[in-house]
Scaffold this motif. Structure first.
Motif, PDB file in Angstrom:
ATOM      1  N   ALA A 143      -9.432  35.275 122.025  1.00 41.80           N
ATOM      2  CA  ALA A 143     -10.059  34.834 123.273  1.00 41.80           C
ATOM      3  C   ALA A 143     -10.028  35.942 124.324  1.00 41.80           C
ATOM      4  CB  ALA A 143      -9.349  33.585 123.792  1.00 41.80           C
ATOM      5  N   LEU A 144      -8.888  36.627 124.441  1.00 42.89           N
ATOM      6  CA  LEU A 144      -8.761  37.680 125.448  1.00 42.89           C
ATOM      7  C   LEU A 144      -9.578  38.916 125.064  1.00 42.89           C
ATOM      8  CD1 LEU A 144      -7.501  38.354 128.116  1.00 42.89           C
ATOM      9  CD2 LEU A 144      -5.413  39.051 126.943  1.00 42.89           C
ATOM     10  N   LEU A 145      -9.572  39.281 123.785  1.00 37.98           N
ATOM     11  CA  LEU A 145     -10.356  40.435 123.339  1.00 37.98           C
ATOM     12  C   LEU A 145     -11.848  40.171 123.487  1.00 37.98           C
ATOM     13  CD1 LEU A 145      -8.291  41.483 120.190  1.00 37.98           C
ATOM     14  CD2 LEU A 145      -8.522  42.768 122.321  1.00 37.98           C
ATOM     15  N   ASP A 146     -12.283  38.932 123.237  1.00 34.66           N
ATOM     16  CA  ASP A 146     -13.699  38.580 123.454  1.00 34.66           C
ATOM     17  C   ASP A 146     -14.093  38.843 124.898  1.00 34.66           C
ATOM     18  OD1 ASP A 146     -14.088  37.758 120.852  1.00 34.66           O
ATOM     19  OD2 ASP A 146     -13.901  35.610 121.279  1.00 34.66           O
ATOM     20  N   GLU A 147     -13.252  38.368 125.813  1.00 28.84           N
ATOM     21  CA  GLU A 147     -13.543  38.487 127.253  1.00 28.84           C
ATOM     22  C   GLU A 147     -13.573  39.939 127.699  1.00 28.84           C
ATOM     23  OE1 GLU A 147     -11.439  37.166 131.492  1.00 28.84           O
ATOM     24  OE2 GLU A 147     -10.894  36.160 129.614  1.00 28.84           O
ATOM     25  N   GLU A 148     -12.587  40.726 127.264  1.00 34.87           N
ATOM     26  CA  GLU A 148     -12.487  42.104 127.739  1.00 34.87           C
ATOM     27  C   GLU A 148     -13.504  43.022 127.065  1.00 34.87           C
ATOM     28  OE1 GLU A 148     -10.755  43.089 130.320  1.00 34.87           O
ATOM     29  OE2 GLU A 148     -10.145  40.990 130.550  1.00 34.87           O
ATOM     30  N   THR A 149     -13.801  42.792 125.802  1.00 35.09           N
ATOM     31  CA  THR A 149     -14.772  43.640 125.101  1.00 35.09           C
ATOM     32  C   THR A 149     -16.160  43.486 125.708  1.00 35.09           C
ATOM     33  OG1 THR A 149     -13.490  43.482 123.059  1.00 35.09           O
ATOM     34  CG2 THR A 149     -15.775  44.190 122.846  1.00 35.09           C
ATOM     35  N   ALA A 150     -16.473  42.293 126.188  1.00 42.17           N
ATOM     36  CA  ALA A 150     -17.785  42.064 126.810  1.00 42.17           C
ATOM     37  C   ALA A 150     -17.976  42.902 128.062  1.00 42.17           C
ATOM     38  CB  ALA A 150     -17.946  40.578 127.138  1.00 42.17           C
ATOM     39  N   ARG A 151     -16.888  43.407 128.637  1.00 44.77           N
ATOM     40  CA  ARG A 151     -16.964  44.184 129.880  1.00 44.77           C
ATOM     41  C   ARG A 151     -17.063  45.694 129.630  1.00 44.77           C
ATOM     42  NH1 ARG A 151     -11.843  42.642 133.186  1.00 44.77           N
ATOM     43  NH2 ARG A 151     -12.954  43.843 134.792  1.00 44.77           N
ATOM     44  N   ILE A 152     -16.957  46.124 128.395  1.00 47.96           N
ATOM     45  CA  ILE A 152     -17.040  47.556 128.079  1.00 47.96           C
ATOM     46  C   ILE A 152     -18.488  48.022 128.241  1.00 47.96           C
ATOM     47  CG2 ILE A 152     -16.748  49.290 126.268  1.00 47.96           C
ATOM     48  CD1 ILE A 152     -14.576  47.517 125.065  1.00 47.96           C
ATOM     49  N   PRO A 153     -18.729  49.163 128.881  1.00 47.78           N
ATOM     50  CA  PRO A 153     -20.103  49.647 129.055  1.00 47.78           C
ATOM     51  C   PRO A 153     -20.834  49.796 127.716  1.00 47.78           C
ATOM     52  CG  PRO A 153     -18.557  50.938 130.371  1.00 47.78           C
ATOM     53  CD  PRO A 153     -17.725  50.059 129.499  1.00 47.78           C
ATOM     54  N   GLU A 154     -22.111  49.531 127.734  1.00 49.86           N
ATOM     55  CA  GLU A 154     -22.914  49.569 126.511  1.00 49.86           C
ATOM     56  C   GLU A 154     -22.914  50.956 125.872  1.00 49.86           C
ATOM     57  OE1 GLU A 154     -24.369  47.187 124.844  1.00 49.86           O
ATOM     58  OE2 GLU A 154     -23.750  45.608 126.223  1.00 49.86           O
ATOM     59  N   HIS A 155     -22.849  52.025 126.687  1.00 49.56           N
ATOM     60  CA  HIS A 155     -22.945  53.371 126.140  1.00 49.56           C
ATOM     61  C   HIS A 155     -21.637  53.835 125.481  1.00 49.56           C
ATOM     62  CE1 HIS A 155     -21.158  54.250 130.147  1.00 49.56           C
ATOM     63  NE2 HIS A 155     -20.514  55.195 129.481  1.00 49.56           N
ATOM     64  N   ALA A 156     -20.537  53.085 125.682  1.00 46.03           N
ATOM     65  CA  ALA A 156     -19.237  53.505 125.136  1.00 46.03           C
ATOM     66  C   ALA A 156     -19.099  53.022 123.692  1.00 46.03           C
ATOM     67  CB  ALA A 156     -18.107  52.969 126.001  1.00 46.03           C
ATOM     68  N   PHE A 157     -19.839  53.645 122.793  1.00 40.87           N
ATOM     69  CA  PHE A 157     -19.896  53.189 121.407  1.00 40.87           C
ATOM     70  C   PHE A 157     -18.524  53.238 120.727  1.00 40.87           C
ATOM     71  CE2 PHE A 157     -24.316  54.525 122.152  1.00 40.87           C
ATOM     72  CZ  PHE A 157     -24.979  53.380 121.731  1.00 40.87           C
ATOM     73  N   ARG A 158     -17.774  54.316 120.964  1.00 42.67           N
ATOM     74  CA  ARG A 158     -16.478  54.438 120.294  1.00 42.67           C
ATOM     75  C   ARG A 158     -15.522  53.333 120.767  1.00 42.67           C
ATOM     76  NH1 ARG A 158     -14.402  58.534 117.628  1.00 42.67           N
ATOM     77  NH2 ARG A 158     -16.014  59.916 118.417  1.00 42.67           N
ATOM     78  N   THR A 159     -15.470  53.098 122.070  1.00 40.58           N
ATOM     79  CA  THR A 159     -14.588  52.056 122.600  1.00 40.58           C
ATOM     80  C   THR A 159     -15.025  50.680 122.128  1.00 40.58           C
ATOM     81  OG1 THR A 159     -14.160  53.418 124.548  1.00 40.58           O
ATOM     82  CG2 THR A 159     -13.614  51.090 124.714  1.00 40.58           C
ATOM     83  N   ARG A 160     -16.328  50.429 122.112  1.00 46.88           N
ATOM     84  CA  ARG A 160     -16.823  49.133 121.642  1.00 46.88           C
ATOM     85  C   ARG A 160     -16.537  48.954 120.151  1.00 46.88           C
ATOM     86  NH1 ARG A 160     -19.790  46.387 125.263  1.00 46.88           N
ATOM     87  NH2 ARG A 160     -20.599  45.034 123.626  1.00 46.88           N
ATOM     88  N   ALA A 161     -16.633  50.033 119.383  1.00 48.19           N
ATOM     89  CA  ALA A 161     -16.317  49.936 117.955  1.00 48.19           C
ATOM     90  C   ALA A 161     -14.842  49.625 117.755  1.00 48.19           C
ATOM     91  CB  ALA A 161     -16.691  51.240 117.252  1.00 48.19           C
ATOM     92  N   ARG A 162     -13.974  50.321 118.502  1.00 50.40           N
ATOM     93  CA  ARG A 162     -12.536  50.114 118.356  1.00 50.40           C
ATOM     94  C   ARG A 162     -12.149  48.663 118.607  1.00 50.40           C
ATOM     95  NH1 ARG A 162      -9.125  53.736 118.139  1.00 50.40           N
ATOM     96  NH2 ARG A 162     -10.404  55.290 119.229  1.00 50.40           N
ATOM     97  N   TYR A 163     -12.590  48.135 119.755  1.00 50.12           N
ATOM     98  CA  TYR A 163     -12.177  46.783 120.105  1.00 50.12           C
ATOM     99  C   TYR A 163     -13.024  45.724 119.414  1.00 50.12           C
ATOM    100  CZ  TYR A 163      -9.024  49.041 123.282  1.00 50.12           C
ATOM    101  OH  TYR A 163      -8.022  49.821 123.784  1.00 50.12           O
ATOM    102  N   GLY A 164     -14.202  46.101 118.942  1.00 44.82           N
ATOM    103  CA  GLY A 164     -14.984  45.174 118.128  1.00 44.82           C
ATOM    104  C   GLY A 164     -14.282  44.883 116.810  1.00 44.82           C
ATOM    105  N   VAL A 165     -13.749  45.926 116.181  1.00 47.80           N
ATOM    106  CA  VAL A 165     -13.002  45.742 114.932  1.00 47.80           C
ATOM    107  C   VAL A 165     -11.748  44.915 115.198  1.00 47.80           C
ATOM    108  CG1 VAL A 165     -11.696  46.932 113.124  1.00 47.80           C
ATOM    109  CG2 VAL A 165     -13.908  47.833 113.849  1.00 47.80           C
ATOM    110  N   ARG A 166     -11.085  45.173 116.304  1.00 51.98           N
ATOM    111  CA  ARG A 166      -9.870  44.414 116.615  1.00 51.98           C
ATOM    112  C   ARG A 166     -10.191  42.959 116.928  1.00 51.98           C
ATOM    113  NH1 ARG A 166      -6.295  48.918 120.017  1.00 51.98           N
ATOM    114  NH2 ARG A 166      -5.935  50.251 118.206  1.00 51.98           N
ATOM    115  N   ARG A 167     -11.308  42.704 117.578  1.00 49.66           N
ATOM    116  CA  ARG A 167     -11.758  41.315 117.790  1.00 49.66           C
ATOM    117  C   ARG A 167     -11.947  40.621 116.455  1.00 49.66           C
ATOM    118  NH1 ARG A 167     -17.240  40.889 120.053  1.00 49.66           N
ATOM    119  NH2 ARG A 167     -16.831  38.655 120.050  1.00 49.66           N
ATOM    120  N   ALA A 168     -12.623  41.310 115.548  1.00 45.33           N
ATOM    121  CA  ALA A 168     -12.878  40.720 114.234  1.00 45.33           C
ATOM    122  C   ALA A 168     -11.564  40.431 113.509  1.00 45.33           C
ATOM    123  CB  ALA A 168     -13.757  41.658 113.407  1.00 45.33           C
ATOM    124  N   LEU A 169     -10.610  41.353 113.617  1.00 44.65           N
ATOM    125  CA  LEU A 169      -9.305  41.143 112.993  1.00 44.65           C
ATOM    126  C   LEU A 169      -8.623  39.895 113.562  1.00 44.65           C
ATOM    127  CD1 LEU A 169      -7.420  44.550 112.582  1.00 44.65           C
ATOM    128  CD2 LEU A 169      -7.431  42.651 110.955  1.00 44.65           C
TER     129      LEU A 169
END
Length: 429
Positions: free
Chosen positions: A336-362
């Motif tokens: 729940a917390l990772l969903d909320e915070e990942t949505a706030r990452i800038p669209e252009h930050a592909f590496r950061t979005r990938a990192r926390y996207g994988v962690r959300r999935a986990l």
């Protein structure tokens, strides 16, 4: 490598029976099959740290089960700072690839390349201060672009220009007057520190430590002693990724108790929280996260200067809290917390979005939300392929292992080819 105590299986069984749960009931709560738990209790199958943490939470064991499953680093010990008089040579090949080779200064001189290391501090044509300031302004803007490039491409493509720019700043500092020299050295230290991040993303921990230590030397020459403490924070993070929790906690504690700037101590408190989470210590973890937030809220760093640590996460403490909750065996809260915070990452930050996207999935997968975890993974895989990150790939392998416990799930079966392809692609870099 996992070191399983023979006490884990009997202790798990004792606590499960005390809670009046059957193997099937506990399996439903931690999303493991009855047969898998039975094998663990009988000592036939090794428990993973994830299973230990999940059982800790469900059986209210307070970390007792996690402490019976320790993780030993699978890599050789990291080099000590300043352990030898070593330099690194970078080789650029015509096919676009690059590599680093450590050599001693004596060996470099013997090879007739001493001029590479020479800094002509006695140059009578020293650069005027106005020219140095112009170069500094341009270098600061260029640094921002390098960090942006690091979000949208593989780290191997960012390292060579980072290193070249670091060297240029050092050379210019040697030919500048006292006023310009300090500014140039401090900026060079930021370039070297970011080179350390990119080396870690390439999977080269030794080079990451070398460049971090180089950043410390440059900062010290520019009269900034705080970066020496930050080097301990960086080494703490590397130790966490390697599974050496004891070393990570020791380094983070030393940095936290120092007189370094509040941002550096705040980052150290975050790593201390991660170490406590890995040990299943909920109270210490939450206390450290609260301490981190208080310290980081006091940070009044110059917005014109490069930021130490994550720069694309709006609320870094909340994001760390989400990941700590996962390590504490609370995947639903983490998701729940990772969903909320990942949505706030800038669209252009592909590496950061990938990192926390994988962690959300986990987190969603560990919470039993397999279909949703697969959808998140499908969305994030293009960014994972794009960024070629060794640290993200490590989390992706954990995700593959977690999803692999559900081979009959249709979403998992559909995802496995793409997931396997992404892992193979990342291993090729």
């Amino acid at each position: 490598m996992l070191d399983q105590s023979h006490e884990f299986g009997p202790e798990l069984r004792r606590r499960r029976l005390a809670a009046q749960l059957s193997l099937h009931q506990l399996g439903q709560r931690v999303h493991y099959s009855k047969s898998q738990l039975s094998k663990v209790e009988r000592g036939i199958k090794r428990p993973t740290p994830e299973l230990a943490r999940l059982c800790d939470t469900e059986l209210r064991a307070g970390g007792a089960l996690s402490r019976l499953v320790t993780v030993r680093p699978s890599e050789p010990p990291l080099p000590s700072p300043g352990s030898d008089d070593e330099v690194w040579l970078m080789q650029l090949r015509k096919d676009g690839s690059s590599s680093f080779q450590p050599v001693t200064r004596r060996g470099l001189i013997t090879a007739g390349a001493a001029s590479v290391l020479t800094m002509n501090t006695g140059d009578p044509c020293s650069l005027p201060l106005e020219g140095a300031e112009t170069f500094v302004d341009a270098s600061r803007m260029l640094f921002d672009q390098f960090r942006r490039l690091g979000q949208t491409s593989g780290p191997a493509s960012v390292l060579p220009p980072l290193i070249a720019q670091t060297h240029s700043l050092e050379q210019l500092a040697a030919r500048s007057g006292p006023r310009g020299r300090r500014t140039l050295l401090l900026l060079a230290s930021r370039y070297a520190e970011y080179a350390g991040w990119m080396a870690q993303e390439c999977g080269d921990d030794t080079a990451a430590i070398w460049w971090t230590d180089r950043a410390v030397h440059l900062a010290a020459a520019g009269a900034d002693t705080g970066l020496a403490t930050y080097a301990q924070v960086r080494r703490s993070l590397i130790s966490l990724y390697r599974g050496d929790i004891a070393e990570a906690v020791q380094l983070a504690t030393h940095a936290l108790e120092s007189d370094a700037p509040v941002r550096i101590r705040g980052l150290a408190a975050q790593h201390l929280a991660q170490g406590a989470a890995a040990d299943g210590d909920h109270d210490t973890c939450m206390t450290s996260l609260d301490h981190a937030r208080r310290l980081l809220e006091q940070d009044a760093a110059d917005p014109a200067e490069p930021v130490l640590g994550a720069s694309h996460v709006p609320d870094v403490v909340s994001m760390f809290t989400g990941w700590c909750l996962y390590d504490l065996g609370r995947p639903k809260q983490a998701a729940a917390l990772l969903d909320e915070e990942t949505a706030r990452i800038p669209e252009h930050a592909f590496r950061t979005r990938a990192r926390y996207g994988v962690r959300r999935a986990l987190a969603h997968a560990a919470a039993g939300e397999i279909d949703h975890a697969c959808r998140i993974t499908t969305d994030v895989l293009p960014s994972v392929r794009f960024t070629h990150s060794a640290t993200i790939s490590a989390d992706l392998r954990r995700l593959g292992h977690t999803l692999g416990r559900h081979p009959r799930n249709a979403s998992v079966r559909a995802l496995i080819p793409d997931l396997s392809g992404a892992l193979a692609h990342s291993n090729a870099f």
